[in-house]
Design an enzyme around this catalytic site. Structure first.
Site, PDB file in Angstrom:
ATOM      1  N   ARG A 108      81.288 -29.042  11.055  1.00  0.00           N
ATOM      2  CA  ARG A 108      80.820 -30.410  11.331  1.00  0.00           C
ATOM      3  C   ARG A 108      81.968 -31.398  11.268  1.00  0.00           C
TER       4      ARG A 108
ATOM      5  N   ASP B 126      58.402 -20.185 -17.804  1.00  0.00           N
ATOM      6  CA  ASP B 126      58.742 -21.575 -17.453  1.00  0.00           C
ATOM      7  C   ASP B 126      60.075 -21.908 -18.108  1.00  0.00           C
TER       8      ASP B 126
ATOM      9  N   ARG C 145      80.697 -32.280  -4.277  1.00  0.00           N
ATOM     10  CA  ARG C 145      79.303 -31.791  -4.337  1.00  0.00           C
ATOM     11  C   ARG C 145      79.224 -30.299  -4.055  1.00  0.00           C
TER      12      ARG C 145
ATOM     13  N   GLU D 133      58.330 -15.617 -14.589  1.00  0.00           N
ATOM     14  CA  GLU D 133      59.096 -14.907 -15.629  1.00  0.00           C
ATOM     15  C   GLU D 133      59.428 -15.848 -16.777  1.00  0.00           C
TER      16      GLU D 133
ATOM     17  N   THR E 149      49.586 -12.965 -16.557  1.00  0.00           N
ATOM     18  CA  THR E 149      49.144 -14.363 -16.510  1.00  0.00           C
ATOM     19  C   THR E 149      47.666 -14.488 -16.131  1.00  0.00           C
TER      20      THR E 149
ATOM     21  N   THR F  32      59.886 -21.056 -12.619  1.00  0.00           N
ATOM     22  CA  THR F  32      58.598 -20.990 -13.310  1.00  0.00           C
ATOM     23  C   THR F  32      58.221 -19.562 -13.673  1.00  0.00           C
TER      24      THR F  32
ATOM     25  N   GLY G 140      71.162 -33.830   8.705  1.00  0.00           N
ATOM     26  CA  GLY G 140      69.872 -33.636   9.369  1.00  0.00           C
ATOM     27  C   GLY G 140      69.616 -32.189   9.714  1.00  0.00           C
TER      28      GLY G 140
HETATM   29  C1  LIG Z   1      60.328 -12.468  -4.235  1.00  0.00           C
HETATM   30  C2  LIG Z   1      61.053 -12.358  -5.508  1.00  0.00           C
HETATM   31  C3  LIG Z   1      62.446 -12.806  -5.286  1.00  0.00           C
HETATM   32  C4  LIG Z   1      63.407 -12.616  -6.188  1.00  0.00           C
HETATM   33  C5  LIG Z   1      63.212 -11.931  -7.467  1.00  0.00           C
HETATM   34  C6  LIG Z   1      64.530 -11.398  -7.874  1.00  0.00           C
HETATM   35  C7  LIG Z   1      64.724 -10.622  -8.944  1.00  0.00           C
HETATM   36  C8  LIG Z   1      63.629 -10.128  -9.839  1.00  0.00           C
HETATM   37  C9  LIG Z   1      63.446  -8.705  -9.638  1.00  0.00           C
HETATM   38  C10 LIG Z   1      62.301  -8.116  -9.818  1.00  0.00           C
HETATM   39  C11 LIG Z   1      61.035  -8.854 -10.073  1.00  0.00           C
HETATM   40  C12 LIG Z   1      60.270  -9.026  -8.843  1.00  0.00           C
HETATM   41  C13 LIG Z   1      59.880 -10.182  -8.408  1.00  0.00           C
HETATM   42  C14 LIG Z   1      60.051 -11.423  -9.176  1.00  0.00           C
HETATM   43  C15 LIG Z   1      59.028 -12.393  -8.752  1.00  0.00           C
HETATM   44  C16 LIG Z   1      58.049 -12.752  -9.559  1.00  0.00           C
HETATM   45  C17 LIG Z   1      57.875 -12.088 -10.895  1.00  0.00           C
HETATM   46  C18 LIG Z   1      57.172 -12.997 -11.854  1.00  0.00           C
HETATM   47  C19 LIG Z   1      56.438 -12.175 -12.864  1.00  0.00           C
HETATM   48  C20 LIG Z   1      55.915 -12.987 -13.965  1.00  0.00           C
HETATM   49  O1  LIG Z   1      55.947 -14.179 -13.958  1.00  0.00           O
HETATM   50  S1  LIG Z   1      55.301 -12.025 -15.231  1.00  0.00           S
HETATM   51  C21 LIG Z   1      54.718 -13.189 -16.411  1.00  0.00           C
HETATM   52  C22 LIG Z   1      55.868 -13.887 -17.093  1.00  0.00           C
HETATM   53  N1  LIG Z   1      55.377 -14.629 -18.194  1.00  0.00           N
HETATM   54  C23 LIG Z   1      56.178 -15.140 -19.131  1.00  0.00           C
HETATM   55  O2  LIG Z   1      57.389 -15.066 -19.048  1.00  0.00           O
HETATM   56  C24 LIG Z   1      55.498 -15.790 -20.289  1.00  0.00           C
HETATM   57  C25 LIG Z   1      56.447 -16.684 -21.052  1.00  0.00           C
HETATM   58  N2  LIG Z   1      56.037 -16.704 -22.448  1.00  0.00           N
HETATM   59  C26 LIG Z   1      56.651 -15.849 -23.382  1.00  0.00           C
HETATM   60  O3  LIG Z   1      57.579 -15.142 -23.111  1.00  0.00           O
HETATM   61  C27 LIG Z   1      56.106 -15.879 -24.796  1.00  0.00           C
HETATM   62  O4  LIG Z   1      54.778 -16.171 -24.859  1.00  0.00           O
HETATM   63  C28 LIG Z   1      56.901 -16.875 -25.666  1.00  0.00           C
HETATM   64  C29 LIG Z   1      58.259 -16.304 -25.871  1.00  0.00           C
HETATM   65  C30 LIG Z   1      57.007 -18.205 -24.955  1.00  0.00           C
HETATM   66  C31 LIG Z   1      56.205 -17.130 -26.983  1.00  0.00           C
HETATM   67  O5  LIG Z   1      56.049 -15.885 -27.636  1.00  0.00           O
HETATM   68  P1  LIG Z   1      54.911 -15.775 -28.723  1.00  0.00           P
HETATM   69  O6  LIG Z   1      53.661 -16.378 -28.225  1.00  0.00           O
HETATM   70  O7  LIG Z   1      54.881 -14.387 -29.199  1.00  0.00           O
HETATM   71  O8  LIG Z   1      55.342 -16.715 -29.916  1.00  0.00           O
HETATM   72  P2  LIG Z   1      56.657 -16.995 -30.636  1.00  0.00           P
HETATM   73  O9  LIG Z   1      57.422 -18.017 -29.881  1.00  0.00           O
HETATM   74  O10 LIG Z   1      56.244 -17.296 -32.025  1.00  0.00           O
HETATM   75  O11 LIG Z   1      57.536 -15.620 -30.675  1.00  0.00           O
HETATM   76  C32 LIG Z   1      57.336 -14.753 -31.765  1.00  0.00           C
HETATM   77  C33 LIG Z   1      58.648 -14.057 -32.057  1.00  0.00           C
HETATM   78  O12 LIG Z   1      58.896 -13.194 -30.949  1.00  0.00           O
HETATM   79  C34 LIG Z   1      60.170 -13.443 -30.407  1.00  0.00           C
HETATM   80  N3  LIG Z   1      60.087 -13.172 -28.984  1.00  0.00           N
HETATM   81  C35 LIG Z   1      59.361 -13.870 -28.075  1.00  0.00           C
HETATM   82  N4  LIG Z   1      59.532 -13.336 -26.854  1.00  0.00           N
HETATM   83  C36 LIG Z   1      60.376 -12.277 -27.008  1.00  0.00           C
HETATM   84  C37 LIG Z   1      60.936 -11.327 -26.103  1.00  0.00           C
HETATM   85  N5  LIG Z   1      60.677 -11.381 -24.774  1.00  0.00           N
HETATM   86  N6  LIG Z   1      61.752 -10.373 -26.588  1.00  0.00           N
HETATM   87  C38 LIG Z   1      62.024 -10.338 -27.919  1.00  0.00           C
HETATM   88  N7  LIG Z   1      61.551 -11.221 -28.852  1.00  0.00           N
HETATM   89  C39 LIG Z   1      60.724 -12.178 -28.367  1.00  0.00           C
HETATM   90  C40 LIG Z   1      60.438 -14.880 -30.721  1.00  0.00           C
HETATM   91  O13 LIG Z   1      61.814 -15.160 -30.687  1.00  0.00           O
HETATM   92  C41 LIG Z   1      59.860 -14.971 -32.108  1.00  0.00           C
HETATM   93  O14 LIG Z   1      60.766 -14.365 -32.973  1.00  0.00           O
HETATM   94  P3  LIG Z   1      60.982 -14.989 -34.451  1.00  0.00           P
HETATM   95  O15 LIG Z   1      61.972 -14.080 -35.089  1.00  0.00           O
HETATM   96  O16 LIG Z   1      59.605 -14.973 -35.060  1.00  0.00           O
HETATM   97  O17 LIG Z   1      61.503 -16.384 -34.218  1.00  0.00           O
HETATM   98  C1  LIG Z   2      55.517 -17.430  -7.415  1.00  0.00           C
HETATM   99  C2  LIG Z   2      54.955 -16.971  -8.724  1.00  0.00           C
HETATM  100  C3  LIG Z   2      54.832 -15.604  -8.966  1.00  0.00           C
HETATM  101  C4  LIG Z   2      54.285 -15.165 -10.167  1.00  0.00           C
HETATM  102  N1  LIG Z   2      54.113 -13.807 -10.369  1.00  0.00           N
HETATM  103  C5  LIG Z   2      53.517 -13.384 -11.503  1.00  0.00           C
HETATM  104  C6  LIG Z   2      53.255 -11.991 -11.701  1.00  0.00           C
HETATM  105  O1  LIG Z   2      53.570 -11.170 -10.861  1.00  0.00           O
HETATM  106  N2  LIG Z   2      52.626 -11.605 -12.841  1.00  0.00           N
HETATM  107  C7  LIG Z   2      52.244 -12.500 -13.808  1.00  0.00           C
HETATM  108  O2  LIG Z   2      51.685 -12.084 -14.818  1.00  0.00           O
HETATM  109  N3  LIG Z   2      52.496 -13.832 -13.663  1.00  0.00           N
HETATM  110  C8  LIG Z   2      53.103 -14.282 -12.535  1.00  0.00           C
HETATM  111  N4  LIG Z   2      53.355 -15.623 -12.365  1.00  0.00           N
HETATM  112  C9  LIG Z   2      52.896 -16.565 -13.399  1.00  0.00           C
HETATM  113  C10 LIG Z   2      54.068 -17.140 -14.174  1.00  0.00           C
HETATM  114  O3  LIG Z   2      54.610 -16.174 -15.008  1.00  0.00           O
HETATM  115  C11 LIG Z   2      53.597 -18.355 -14.985  1.00  0.00           C
HETATM  116  O4  LIG Z   2      53.174 -19.345 -14.081  1.00  0.00           O
HETATM  117  C12 LIG Z   2      54.731 -18.859 -15.860  1.00  0.00           C
HETATM  118  O5  LIG Z   2      54.931 -17.976 -16.950  1.00  0.00           O
HETATM  119  C13 LIG Z   2      54.473 -20.266 -16.398  1.00  0.00           C
HETATM  120  O6  LIG Z   2      53.301 -20.274 -17.174  1.00  0.00           O
HETATM  121  P1  LIG Z   2      52.145 -21.365 -16.856  1.00  0.00           P
HETATM  122  O7  LIG Z   2      51.829 -21.296 -15.423  1.00  0.00           O
HETATM  123  O8  LIG Z   2      51.096 -21.147 -17.851  1.00  0.00           O
HETATM  124  O9  LIG Z   2      52.864 -22.748 -17.138  1.00  0.00           O
HETATM  125  P2  LIG Z   2      52.511 -23.768 -18.331  1.00  0.00           P
HETATM  126  O10 LIG Z   2      52.958 -23.198 -19.632  1.00  0.00           O
HETATM  127  O11 LIG Z   2      51.104 -24.193 -18.188  1.00  0.00           O
HETATM  128  O12 LIG Z   2      53.518 -24.952 -17.942  1.00  0.00           O
HETATM  129  C14 LIG Z   2      53.060 -26.267 -17.620  1.00  0.00           C
HETATM  130  C15 LIG Z   2      53.968 -27.249 -18.337  1.00  0.00           C
HETATM  131  O13 LIG Z   2      53.734 -27.136 -19.752  1.00  0.00           O
HETATM  132  C16 LIG Z   2      54.976 -27.057 -20.443  1.00  0.00           C
HETATM  133  N5  LIG Z   2      54.790 -26.285 -21.684  1.00  0.00           N
HETATM  134  C17 LIG Z   2      54.022 -25.198 -21.873  1.00  0.00           C
HETATM  135  N6  LIG Z   2      54.083 -24.773 -23.158  1.00  0.00           N
HETATM  136  C18 LIG Z   2      54.917 -25.624 -23.802  1.00  0.00           C
HETATM  137  C19 LIG Z   2      55.409 -25.716 -25.142  1.00  0.00           C
HETATM  138  N7  LIG Z   2      55.047 -24.847 -26.107  1.00  0.00           N
HETATM  139  N8  LIG Z   2      56.269 -26.715 -25.427  1.00  0.00           N
HETATM  140  C20 LIG Z   2      56.657 -27.589 -24.478  1.00  0.00           C
HETATM  141  N9  LIG Z   2      56.231 -27.556 -23.180  1.00  0.00           N
HETATM  142  C21 LIG Z   2      55.367 -26.585 -22.865  1.00  0.00           C
HETATM  143  C22 LIG Z   2      55.875 -26.308 -19.475  1.00  0.00           C
HETATM  144  O14 LIG Z   2      57.254 -26.562 -19.774  1.00  0.00           O
HETATM  145  C23 LIG Z   2      55.460 -26.934 -18.125  1.00  0.00           C
HETATM  146  O15 LIG Z   2      56.190 -28.137 -17.935  1.00  0.00           O
HETATM  147  C24 LIG Z   2      53.895 -16.100 -11.158  1.00  0.00           C
HETATM  148  C25 LIG Z   2      54.049 -17.473 -10.933  1.00  0.00           C
HETATM  149  C26 LIG Z   2      54.588 -17.913  -9.717  1.00  0.00           C
HETATM  150  C27 LIG Z   2      54.745 -19.386  -9.481  1.00  0.00           C
END
Ligand SMILES: CC/C=C\C/C=C\C/C=C\C/C=C\C/C=C\CCCC(=O)SCCNC(=O)CCNC(=O)[C@H](O)C(C)(C)COP(=O)(O)OP(=O)(O)OC[C@H]1O[C@@H](n2cnc3c(N)ncnc32)[C@H](O)[C@@H]1OP(=O)(O)O
Ligand SMILES: Cc1cc2nc3c(=O)[nH]c(=O)nc-3n(C[C@H](O)[C@H](O)[C@H](O)COP(=O)(O)OP(=O)(O)OC[C@H]3O[C@@H](n4cnc5c(N)ncnc54)[C@H](O)[C@@H]3O)c2cc1C
Length: 636
Positions: free
Chosen positions: A316, A432, A339, A430, A138, A428, A407
């Site tokens: 309670r 949104d 609930r 992994e 990100t 959010t 409370g």
């Molecule tokens: C303290 C922590 C407490 C608890 C955690 C507990 C458990 C977890 C354990 C371990 C982890 C540790 C801690 C977790 C805490 C935080 C971790 C957070 C880390 C992050 O946030 S990392 C960053 C995450 N970011 C995202 O997820 C980004 C989201 N966006 C996307 O995935 C992609 O951009 C998209 C899918 C939204 C769009 O993809 P694109 O731009 O390529 O465009 P398309 O939509 O056209 O897709 C093209 C095509 O590809 C297919 N596709 C997309 N994604 C995938 C995929 N992942 N796998 C396979 N195929 C995929 C899609 O379907 C399209 O296919 P088509 O056939 O053309 O339709």
């Molecule tokens: C606690 C925490 C830990 C994190 N850890 C990591 C990490 O370790 N590594 C890492 O790489 N990232 C990490 N992230 C980032 C995280 O993966 C991103 O914040 C997440 O993928 C959401 O992307 P964004 O922030 O760009 O949200 P945005 O996409 O900007 O979302 C904003 C709003 O836009 C809407 N939106 C966006 N695109 C569309 C669309 N195409 N159509 C309709 N609505 C849309 C969303 O639904 C949302 O309501 C972390 C985030 C948090 C909060």
């Protein structure tokens, strides 16, 4: 009184074998043994205390987290814990920290996407924690839109090296956990440029800090992004900001493939980009892996909140005293049951869908290794959709459990505010949750267009209504000639319905397995029916409009729900005891095993730093002048 079980009368009502249910919840006798042993180890070690977190400043909190992480690692090494035991220890330490991302993303990314050569170089260092990794995808300007990432990785054929660069402010890496102050290495996602041609987003292993003195390397600007939601909570994690200023990836061409993190693409010694004939989406593989672990984690977080709220609801008493007798336990109120018990059922439902998703991920991984990509789209849709569904329901459920405790649920000592603050970003990170549901909607649209109206006939009979609901919702949307974007809000509803169908059908399939223990399967059948009928009641508009149920059916379902709640009531405490959580892990006075709540609440209050002095700091400066009217009153 200490040592007295104030919930004994509740436990005596149980109609099933709680120890057998503990095994079902854990997944196997072995898994139960590991969880039970490690949770008690952590609970009994003062080095892992967590009851003082809310009184620490951010810097003290963070330093304490580093201490705990180091102490946990020392415990793992000294006791020669297995990988499974070590993961359980980190889970029960229950403190968001850089280790989550090192073990939860950095290592899985190398295992899932690294070549043999890359795995041989990096995994031994990572497993021994001789390097500490984070997952830097990100950026300040892009998170959801991975294809919009701006960081560049330009291959320099003169020096056989990659130059990693942040060309704009918005290309700064932003959010990666562990990046802010600890990680020595990152898997950084960047646009690969070779010979002036761009080849899309790839992962690169980049060293960030010196292994000698932890100072950032040349061209690296790195720090923490600042305080996050909730005072204590997730602020134990150093989510970071990172800018690359033409950073040379120090690996010569001989190791060039070491840097490019993918077995799906290589930069050859001649500086040529070689794309394997595999789907480019495999670059997203780590996200698929983490999403399935997050589903399992949802059942843990929700069950924790439900355990607290259920035990407290039995303790309670409010209103209802007859002739001076005891007041009514709030768990006996039908509103409290309507609930609380669907959340109890959801915790079990998410446990079993998490088990199934783990199987699905293992299956797709095995197929990928045989170059079979046939189930990749379904695996993506399932992990994305179920991560979205379970985290939304769990975050909402934790907040509902706080409200169910009145409370006292708002006190930090209830454990619920912090649990909510730590958990809620799961909606959010992994992905949104809405963005992920759009992926499911896209998958459903393609499936409907390929299979016609019937999305799948592979579901148990009990889910016909659920299946018809999804098909109807899709037909209503796909039938009209309007674009995906225009219909996206409606399609997201169909995506939720599809995921709910999967959860219900997998719960039913779970009940078709051999489940040992007196009354255990019967209890799970009640919980499965509660989960299915609660959702049918909640979304009865959909079910009625599809014609798959009549208003009379809806009324009967509601009557049946009330009856099911009455069946759960005598077993509620035993059903949450089956989670086998220690008081240490629950971190809640309201949820303590013995139900001795009031004395513990009262005692805890006096430990607050504010009560270190009878007269508060500031009295003489501010309050006394007020009381003595010594403050010059402003002219009226
Ligand atoms: C303290 C922590 C407490 C608890 C955690 C507990 C458990 C977890 C354990 C371990 C982890 C540790 C801690 C977790 C805490 C935080 C971790 C957070 C880390 C992050 O946030 S990392 C960053 C995450 N970011 C995202 O997820 C980004 C989201 N966006 C996307 O995935 C992609 O951009 C998209 C899918 C939204 C769009 O993809 P694109 O731009 O390529 O465009 P398309 O939509 O056209 O897709 C093209 C095509 O590809 C297919 N596709 C997309 N994604 C995938 C995929 N992942 N796998 C396979 N195929 C995929 C899609 O379907 C399209 O296919 P088509 O056939 O053309 O339709
Ligand atoms: C606690 C925490 C830990 C994190 N850890 C990591 C990490 O370790 N590594 C890492 O790489 N990232 C990490 N992230 C980032 C995280 O993966 C991103 O914040 C997440 O993928 C959401 O992307 P964004 O922030 O760009 O949200 P945005 O996409 O900007 O979302 C904003 C709003 O836009 C809407 N939106 C966006 N695109 C569309 C669309 N195409 N159509 C309709 N609505 C849309 C969303 O639904 C949302 O309501 C972390 C985030 C948090 C909060």
């Amino acid at each position: 009184m200490e040592g007295v079980d104030h919930l004994a009368h509740e436990r005596n009502k149980s109609e099933f074998d709680v120890d057998a249910m503990k095994i079902v919840w854990a997944g196997s006798p072995h898994a139960f043994d590991v969880s039970d042993r490690i949770s008690k180890l952590v609970a009994s070690d003062p080095g892992f205390r967590k009851d003082n977190r809310s009184t620490l400043s951010r810097k003290e909190l963070f330093k304490n987290t580093l201490r705990k992480a180091a102490y946990a690692w020392k415990t793992i090494v000294d006791l020669r814990l297995s990988e499974e035991e070590a993961a359980k220890l980190r889970f029960y330490v229950d403190e968001p920290a850089f280790t989550d991302l090192h073990w939860g993303m950095f290592i899985p990314a190398i295992k899932g996407q690294g070549t043999e050569e890359q795995q041989q170089k990096w995994l031994p260092l990572a497993y021994k924690m001789q390097i500490i990794g984070c997952y830097a995808q990100t950026e300040l300007g892009h998170g959801s839109n991975v294809q919009g990432l701006e960081t560049t990785a330009t291959f320099d054929s003169q020096t056989d090296e990659f130059i990693i660069h942040s060309p704009t402010l918005t290309s700064s890496k932003w959010w990666p956990g562990g990046l802010g102050k600890v990680a020595t290495h990152a898997i950084a996602y960047a646009r690969l440029i070779v010979g002036g041609r761009e080849h899309g987003v790839h992962g690169f292993i980049v060293q960030l800090r010196s292994l000698e003195d932890h100072s950032p390397l040349l061209g690296i600007t790195v720090g923490d992004i600042g305080m996050k939601f909730g005072n204590g909570a997730y602020n134990t994690m150093d989510n970071g900001v990172l800018q690359f200023d033409h950073v040379l990836d120090v690996y010569s061409i001989a190791f060039a493939s070491i840097a490019v993190m993918l077995w799906v693409s290589q930069v050859t010694c001649e500086g040529k980009y070689k794309q394997s004939d595999v789907p480019r989406q495999l670059v997203y593989g780590t996200m698929v892996y983490v999403r399935q672990t997050i589903v399992a984690d949802a059942s843990c977080a929700l069950s924790r909140a439900v355990c607290i709220a259920t035990r407290y609801s039995a303790v309670r008493r409010q209103f209802g005293s007859q002739n001076g007798g005891p007041e009514t336990q709030v768990i006996d109120y039908k509103t409290q049951q309507s609930r609380l018990f669907p959340l109890l059922a959801s915790a079990y439902a998410f446990r079993f869908i998490g088990e199934w998703l783990k199987w699905l991920y293992a299956d797709v991984t095995q197929r990928l290794q045989a170059n079979d990509f046939s189930t990749l789209p379904e695996a993506h849709a399932c992990t994305a959709g179920l991560k979205s569904l379970t985290t939304t329901a769990t975050a909402d459920g934790i907040e509902e459990c706080r409200k169910l405790c009145g409370g006292h649920g708002y006190l930090c000592s209830s454990g619920l505010p912090e649990l909510f603050a730590v958990y809620v970003p799961a909606c959010t990170y992994e992905g949104d949750n809405t963005v992920l549901l759009l992926q499911v909607a896209r998958f459903l649209m393609k499936t409907v267009s390929q299979l016609g109206s019937r999305l799948s006939s592979k579901k148990p009979v009990g889910t016909i209504a659920y299946m018809t609901r999804v098909e109807h919702l899709m037909q209503c949307r796909c039938g009209v000639q309007r674009g995906f974007a225009e219909l996206s809000a409606d399609l997201v509803e169909a995506a939720v319905a599809h995921c709910q169908l999967i959860v219900v059908s997998k719960f039913i399939e779970k009940l078709q397995q051999e489940i040992p223990g007196k009354g255990v399967k019967q209890q799970l059948e009640v919980l499965c029916n509660i989960y299915a009928l609660f959702l049918l009641h909640k979304h009865q508009g959909d079910f009625l409009s599809t014609g798959c149920i009549t208003p009379k059916h809806a009324a009967l379902a509601n009557d049946e729900l009330r009856s099911l709640y009455s069946q759960v009531r005598p077993n509620a405490i035993a059903l949450v005891d089956a989670f086998n959580y220690t008081d240490h892990y629950l971190g809640s006075i309201l949820g303590c095993y013995d139900g001795n709540v009031y004395p513990k609440l009262y005692e805890a209050a006096w430990k607050d730093p504010l009560n270190e002095s009878v007269v508060p700091d500031g009295y003489h400066l501010y309050i006394r002048p007020l009381l003595k009217q010594e403050i010059r009153t402003a002219r009226l």
